[in-house]
Design a protein around this motif. Structure first.
Motif, PDB file in Angstrom:
ATOM      1  N   GLY A 219       0.813  -1.211   0.000  1.00  0.00           N
ATOM      2  CA  GLY A 219       0.000   0.000   0.000  1.00  0.00           C
ATOM      3  C   GLY A 219       0.840   1.252   0.000  1.00  0.00           C
ATOM      4  N   GLY A 220       0.550   2.122   0.923  1.00  0.00           N
ATOM      5  CA  GLY A 220       1.223   3.420   0.953  1.00  0.00           C
ATOM      6  C   GLY A 220       0.255   4.520   0.602  1.00  0.00           C
ATOM      7  N   ALA A 221       0.300   5.599   1.338  1.00  0.00           N
ATOM      8  CA  ALA A 221      -0.605   6.721   1.097  1.00  0.00           C
ATOM      9  C   ALA A 221      -0.176   7.439  -0.177  1.00  0.00           C
ATOM     10  N   ASP A 222      -0.967   7.291  -1.235  1.00  0.00           N
ATOM     11  CA  ASP A 222      -0.621   7.834  -2.547  1.00  0.00           C
ATOM     12  C   ASP A 222      -1.227   9.229  -2.703  1.00  0.00           C
ATOM     13  N   TYR A 223      -0.368  10.233  -2.610  1.00  0.00           N
ATOM     14  CA  TYR A 223      -0.817  11.623  -2.754  1.00  0.00           C
ATOM     15  C   TYR A 223      -1.060  11.907  -4.227  1.00  0.00           C
ATOM     16  N   GLN A 224      -2.298  12.241  -4.574  1.00  0.00           N
ATOM     17  CA  GLN A 224      -2.661  12.458  -5.970  1.00  0.00           C
ATOM     18  C   GLN A 224      -3.149  13.895  -6.162  1.00  0.00           C
ATOM     19  N   SER A 225      -2.447  14.604  -7.042  1.00  0.00           N
ATOM     20  CA  SER A 225      -2.817  15.968  -7.368  1.00  0.00           C
ATOM     21  C   SER A 225      -2.628  16.168  -8.870  1.00  0.00           C
ATOM     22  N   PRO A 226      -3.664  16.548  -9.592  1.00  0.00           N
ATOM     23  CA  PRO A 226      -3.520  16.746 -11.040  1.00  0.00           C
ATOM     24  C   PRO A 226      -2.577  17.889 -11.392  1.00  0.00           C
ATOM     25  N   ALA A 227      -2.320  18.785 -10.452  1.00  0.00           N
ATOM     26  CA  ALA A 227      -1.444  19.922 -10.735  1.00  0.00           C
ATOM     27  C   ALA A 227       0.023  19.602 -10.509  1.00  0.00           C
ATOM     28  N   MET A 228       0.311  18.484  -9.874  1.00  0.00           N
ATOM     29  CA  MET A 228       1.681  18.168  -9.483  1.00  0.00           C
ATOM     30  C   MET A 228       2.407  17.417 -10.589  1.00  0.00           C
TER      31      MET A 228
ATOM     32  N   GLU B 280     -12.493  -6.977 -16.451  1.00  0.00           N
ATOM     33  CA  GLU B 280     -13.347  -7.924 -17.167  1.00  0.00           C
ATOM     34  C   GLU B 280     -12.714  -8.407 -18.467  1.00  0.00           C
ATOM     35  N   THR B 281     -11.947  -7.546 -19.121  1.00  0.00           N
ATOM     36  CA  THR B 281     -11.259  -7.908 -20.348  1.00  0.00           C
ATOM     37  C   THR B 281      -9.819  -7.418 -20.278  1.00  0.00           C
ATOM     38  N   GLU B 282      -8.950  -8.035 -21.070  1.00  0.00           N
ATOM     39  CA  GLU B 282      -7.559  -7.594 -21.107  1.00  0.00           C
ATOM     40  C   GLU B 282      -7.469  -6.179 -21.669  1.00  0.00           C
ATOM     41  N   GLU B 283      -8.256  -5.895 -22.689  1.00  0.00           N
ATOM     42  CA  GLU B 283      -8.229  -4.565 -23.291  1.00  0.00           C
ATOM     43  C   GLU B 283      -8.571  -3.491 -22.262  1.00  0.00           C
ATOM     44  N   ARG B 284      -9.601  -3.747 -21.476  1.00  0.00           N
ATOM     45  CA  ARG B 284      -9.997  -2.752 -20.468  1.00  0.00           C
ATOM     46  C   ARG B 284      -8.920  -2.619 -19.397  1.00  0.00           C
ATOM     47  N   ALA B 285      -8.346  -3.728 -18.982  1.00  0.00           N
ATOM     48  CA  ALA B 285      -7.305  -3.678 -17.952  1.00  0.00           C
ATOM     49  C   ALA B 285      -6.120  -2.839 -18.424  1.00  0.00           C
ATOM     50  N   ARG B 286      -5.661  -3.087 -19.638  1.00  0.00           N
ATOM     51  CA  ARG B 286      -4.503  -2.358 -20.141  1.00  0.00           C
ATOM     52  C   ARG B 286      -4.832  -0.886 -20.405  1.00  0.00           C
ATOM     53  N   GLN B 287      -6.031  -0.636 -20.847  1.00  0.00           N
ATOM     54  CA  GLN B 287      -6.436   0.749 -21.102  1.00  0.00           C
ATOM     55  C   GLN B 287      -6.462   1.551 -19.811  1.00  0.00           C
ATOM     56  N   GLU B 288      -7.037   0.985 -18.754  1.00  0.00           N
ATOM     57  CA  GLU B 288      -7.129   1.715 -17.484  1.00  0.00           C
ATOM     58  C   GLU B 288      -5.754   1.888 -16.854  1.00  0.00           C
ATOM     59  N   CYS B 289      -4.882   0.896 -16.988  1.00  0.00           N
ATOM     60  CA  CYS B 289      -3.518   1.061 -16.481  1.00  0.00           C
ATOM     61  C   CYS B 289      -2.799   2.180 -17.227  1.00  0.00           C
ATOM     62  N   ALA B 290      -2.904   2.167 -18.552  1.00  0.00           N
ATOM     63  CA  ALA B 290      -2.212   3.176 -19.359  1.00  0.00           C
ATOM     64  C   ALA B 290      -2.755   4.574 -19.097  1.00  0.00           C
ATOM     65  N   GLU B 291      -4.062   4.680 -18.914  1.00  0.00           N
ATOM     66  CA  GLU B 291      -4.684   5.987 -18.700  1.00  0.00           C
ATOM     67  C   GLU B 291      -4.142   6.671 -17.458  1.00  0.00           C
ATOM     68  N   HIS B 292      -3.841   5.881 -16.425  1.00  0.00           N
ATOM     69  CA  HIS B 292      -3.395   6.464 -15.160  1.00  0.00           C
ATOM     70  C   HIS B 292      -1.913   6.227 -14.888  1.00  0.00           C
ATOM     71  N   GLY B 293      -1.217   5.624 -15.843  1.00  0.00           N
ATOM     72  CA  GLY B 293       0.206   5.377 -15.658  1.00  0.00           C
ATOM     73  C   GLY B 293       0.495   4.347 -14.587  1.00  0.00           C
ATOM     74  N   PHE B 294      -0.480   3.487 -14.288  1.00  0.00           N
ATOM     75  CA  PHE B 294      -0.299   2.504 -13.212  1.00  0.00           C
ATOM     76  C   PHE B 294       0.737   1.459 -13.628  1.00  0.00           C
TER      77      PHE B 294
ATOM     78  N   ARG C  88       5.654  22.807  -2.780  1.00  0.00           N
ATOM     79  CA  ARG C  88       4.617  23.817  -3.005  1.00  0.00           C
ATOM     80  C   ARG C  88       3.312  23.210  -3.507  1.00  0.00           C
ATOM     81  N   PHE C  89       3.332  21.948  -3.945  1.00  0.00           N
ATOM     82  CA  PHE C  89       2.103  21.307  -4.412  1.00  0.00           C
ATOM     83  C   PHE C  89       1.368  20.575  -3.281  1.00  0.00           C
ATOM     84  N   TYR C  90       1.912  20.634  -2.067  1.00  0.00           N
ATOM     85  CA  TYR C  90       1.291  19.916  -0.941  1.00  0.00           C
ATOM     86  C   TYR C  90       0.021  20.615  -0.477  1.00  0.00           C
ATOM     87  N   GLU C  91      -1.047  19.829  -0.329  1.00  0.00           N
ATOM     88  CA  GLU C  91      -2.309  20.312   0.236  1.00  0.00           C
ATOM     89  C   GLU C  91      -2.733  19.361   1.351  1.00  0.00           C
TER      90      GLU C  91
END
Length: 377
Positions: free
Chosen positions: A7-16, A249-263, A25-28
């Motif tokens: 796990g780990g607390a993942d700080y997510q900010s679209p501006a960072m 549910e599908t490989e295509e969806r899994a890879r698409q969602e990973c790529a979209e968020h850089g996971f 300076r991006f810390y909130e």
């Protein structure tokens, strides 16, 4: 096979901006609080659905998690986990006082009622070697001496002194001791053959992270062959492996969602600017090098293309990938189900799908398989 959640607390900010270190300076505060709460939610969900252990790791300057001292997180988890044990994978030795770490880990074992699953005594990621102005060229030697000191500090029944190359202590007498007579499971890096040899010398287990089947197989074979030469019997239970996992549910969806968020893209290793990248690479040159993926080619790759989750796709595909590593001799998987930029709702769905469709099949895997490594053991 045992399954854990990294796990780990993942700080997510679209501006960072991506990369390390993250700019203060991006810390909130509210985003940081949400990161902590989301992390605890995933840990508790993992506990409820039957994962064997939860993992905390030390990271600095904002990435990849808000855990500059993973032992604090472990103390919080000790009060929340009902069944899952806590893995410290782990403290970074070159930047810490090894005697203090030995004390803290024993204290955590006491406070948690013996819930410590195991401890990985690590060097840290390449970027973190330079966090506190450590000399990267000395990091391996400092790490090895620190491991030797910690293991002795846990075993010695009487006060002793230490006069080493990198550490000098007039008196060492670690209190408290562990609830059981023996320390918890100790793991050292198995990411290189040199590290495997040191783990054999120390009589520890090995932990491998993000390696291909080929590289992982070489490390496990070296581990089994070396153990056999020493008259030591090792098996699946002595090898842990860490990577990302994503089920859809599908490989295509899994890879698409990973790529979209850089996971799984490993961008948390990367300095945020070209100038910082040059300094970073020079700092780790000769200390980690290509074995950690810190090459000019990898640093220049576009965001989201450095690395990719190997365990990604439908439940059947993910299980087959797990079985491949199990056949190599891996007995425990430490998976990132979220964090690293993945939205919490997708991380939760990922974990729930894994528990529903993959975990029952994983539990059916045999305790041993006929591999070359096992045949040599």
């Amino acid at each position: 096979m045992e399954i854990g959640i990294f796990g780990g607390a993942d700080y997510q900010s679209p501006a960072m901006p991506h990369g390390w270190p993250r700019r203060p300076r991006f810390y909130e505060p509210e985003l940081a609080r949400k990161a902590h709460e989301d992390s605890m939610m995933l840990y508790e969900l993992a506990d409820d659905i039957g994962l064997d252990f939860v993992t905390v790791s030390e990271h600095h300057y904002g990435g990849p998690g808000l855990e500059p001292n993973c032992h604090i997180t472990a103390a919080v988890l000790g009060e929340r986990m009902k069944n899952a044990r806590i893995a410290l994978l782990g403290p970074n030795l070159p930047m810490n006082n090894p005697v203090r770490l030995a004390e803290e880990i024993a204290q955590l074992d006491l406070l948690s009622g013996g819930k410590i699953y195991g401890v990985a005594l690590l060097r840290g990621t390449p970027n973190e070697v330079i966090t506190y102005f450590n000399n990267p060229a000395e990091s391996r030697d400092v790490w090895e001496e620190s491991v030797q000191l910690i293991l002795r500090a846990w075993k010695e029944p009487e006060p002793f002194g230490w006069e080493g190359v990198h550490h000098r202590f007039r008196t060492i007498a670690v209190w408290p001791k562990f609830l059981d007579a023996a320390p918890p499971r100790v793991m050292l890096s198995g990411n290189s053959l040199e590290s495997v040899d040191f783990a054999l010398k120390m009589g520890s287990d090995i932990a491998i992270s993000y390696g291909t089947p080929e590289a992982t197989g070489r490390s496990i074979e070296r581990f089994h062959d070396g153990a056999a030469a020493l008259g030591r019997e090792v098996g699946h239970g002595n090898v842990l492996y860490r990577n990302f996992v994503y089920v859809a549910e599908t490989e295509e969806r899994a890879r698409q969602e990973c790529a979209e968020h850089g996971f799984g893209s490993m961008t948390f290793f990367r300095p945020p600017t070209a100038a910082a990248a040059a300094v970073f690479q020079e700092s780790v040159k000769g200390s980690y090098g290509d074995s950690a993926g810190v090459t000019r080619e990898s640093l220049e790759k576009p965001l989201g293309t450095w690395g990719a989750p190997r365990f990604v796709g439908t439940p059947d595909q993910v299980f087959e990938a797990i079985r491949e590593y199990h056949q190599l001799g891996v007995g425990a998987m430490d998976f990132s189900f979220g964090g690293f930029g993945l939205p919490t709702e997708l991380a939760k769905k990922n974990l729930e799908m894994f528990a529903r469709h993959v975990l029952p099949e994983v539990h059916k895997l045999p305790n041993s398989v006929n591999t070359k490594a096992n045949a040599n053991a």
